[in-house]
Scaffold this motif. Structure first.
Motif, short mmCIF file in Angstrom:
data_model
loop_
_atom_site.label_atom_id
_atom_site.label_comp_id
_atom_site.label_asym_id
_atom_site.label_seq_id
_atom_site.Cartn_x
_atom_site.Cartn_y
_atom_site.Cartn_z
N GLY A 1 0.81 -1.20 0.00
CA GLY A 1 0.00 0.00 0.00
C GLY A 1 0.85 1.26 0.00
N THR A 2 0.17 2.37 0.10
CA THR A 2 0.85 3.67 0.07
C THR A 2 1.10 4.16 1.49
N LYS A 3 2.33 4.62 1.75
CA LYS A 3 2.65 5.14 3.07
C LYS A 3 1.87 6.43 3.35
N VAL A 4 1.32 6.53 4.60
CA VAL A 4 0.50 7.68 4.96
C VAL A 4 1.37 8.69 5.71
N THR A 5 1.33 9.90 5.26
CA THR A 5 1.99 11.01 5.94
C THR A 5 0.93 11.95 6.50
N TRP B 1 -6.62 13.67 2.52
CA TRP B 1 -7.68 12.65 2.41
C TRP B 1 -8.87 13.04 3.27
N LYS B 2 -8.62 13.52 4.51
CA LYS B 2 -9.71 13.87 5.42
C LYS B 2 -10.55 15.01 4.86
N GLU B 3 -9.89 15.99 4.24
CA GLU B 3 -10.63 17.11 3.65
C GLU B 3 -11.56 16.62 2.54
N MET B 4 -11.06 15.73 1.71
CA MET B 4 -11.88 15.18 0.64
C MET B 4 -13.02 14.34 1.21
#
Length: 239
Positions: free
Chosen positions: A142-146, A153-156
């Protein structure tokens, strides 16, 4: 006076005995010797030939030297490198028969060249396999979360959730408005649905008493007037 011709002929005899199958005479004083690496590559064979042409004063001067490709392929810059090594050896061998030395050197260079090419092919294949493995592993990691990517992501997500709630409220308001328009009084239902009137008419037979609806309406009106009069009297008594 040195007899160069005799020295050349003597060398040719020696070369023919050393390379019975590889020696190929092209013209007087011109020939080539076919050479293969010590460990040929069956998947990409490469065979070269040392092409020699005697000069009038050979071996006191360097003969004309060239490299022919008989089987497989080799880049032009690689051929140039091999030729440069041969010329260096020829310069250091002036005054003596040098063709055997040159052919041995070319065979060694060819062997090294094929080994290096095979190593490069092997490394390229290993790199390709490693990249494919890394790609497959990345699918499961998966993709590392920064912090930045999470906030984005939260804004979307919040925007999508707000849009969904707004759409739900609008749909509910539309449904309520439609329901209000569809809600009818008993009289409206009676007037719009002829089946209700017809269902009562079937019970009316000849001889039955006819009801004058206007009488009831008059009584209702009179009752309303009485109520109004009573209300006026009450107000007068109060004062």
């Amino acid at each position: 006076m040195t007899d160069y011709k005799e020295e050349q002929e003597q060398e040719l005899e020696v070369l023919k005995s050393i390379y019975p199958d590889e020696f190929e005479e092209i013209a007087e004083g011109e020939f080539r010797i076919r050479l293969e690496p010590e460990e040929p590559d069956s998947t990409a064979p490469l065979t070269l030939a040392l092409h020699i042409k005697y000069t009038p004063t050979y071996p006191e001067e360097v003969p004309e030297i060239s490299i022919d490709t008989l089987d497989g392929s080799i880049e032009a810059d690689e051929t140039e490198k091999l030729h440069s090594e041969l010329m260096k050896e020829a310069q250091s061998s002036l005054g003596m028969a040098m063709v055997f030395t040159l052919s041995s050197l070319l065979k060694d260079l060819l062997t090294t060249f094929v080994m290096e090419r095979n190593n490069r092919k092997k490394k390229d294949e290993e790199d390709r396999i490693r990249r494919e493995i890394e790609i497959e592993q990345a699918k499961f990691q998966g993709t590392k979360v920064t912090v930045a990517s999470f906030l984005e992501w939260k804004e979307m997500f919040d925007k999508k959730l707000a849009d969904k709630e707004k759409a739900s409220k609008n749909l509910l308001a539309i449904k309520k408005e439609e329901a209000k328009k569809l809600k009818l009084t008993g009289r409206q239902l009676f007037e719009q649905d002829e089946s209700l009137a017809n269902s009562d008419m079937k019970y009316i037979e000849e001889g039955d008493v006819t009801v004058d609806v206007s009488l009831f309406e008059r009584e209702v009106d009179m009752s309303d007037e009485d109520e109004e009069d009573t209300s006026v009297l009450d107000l007068i008594n109060y004062f």
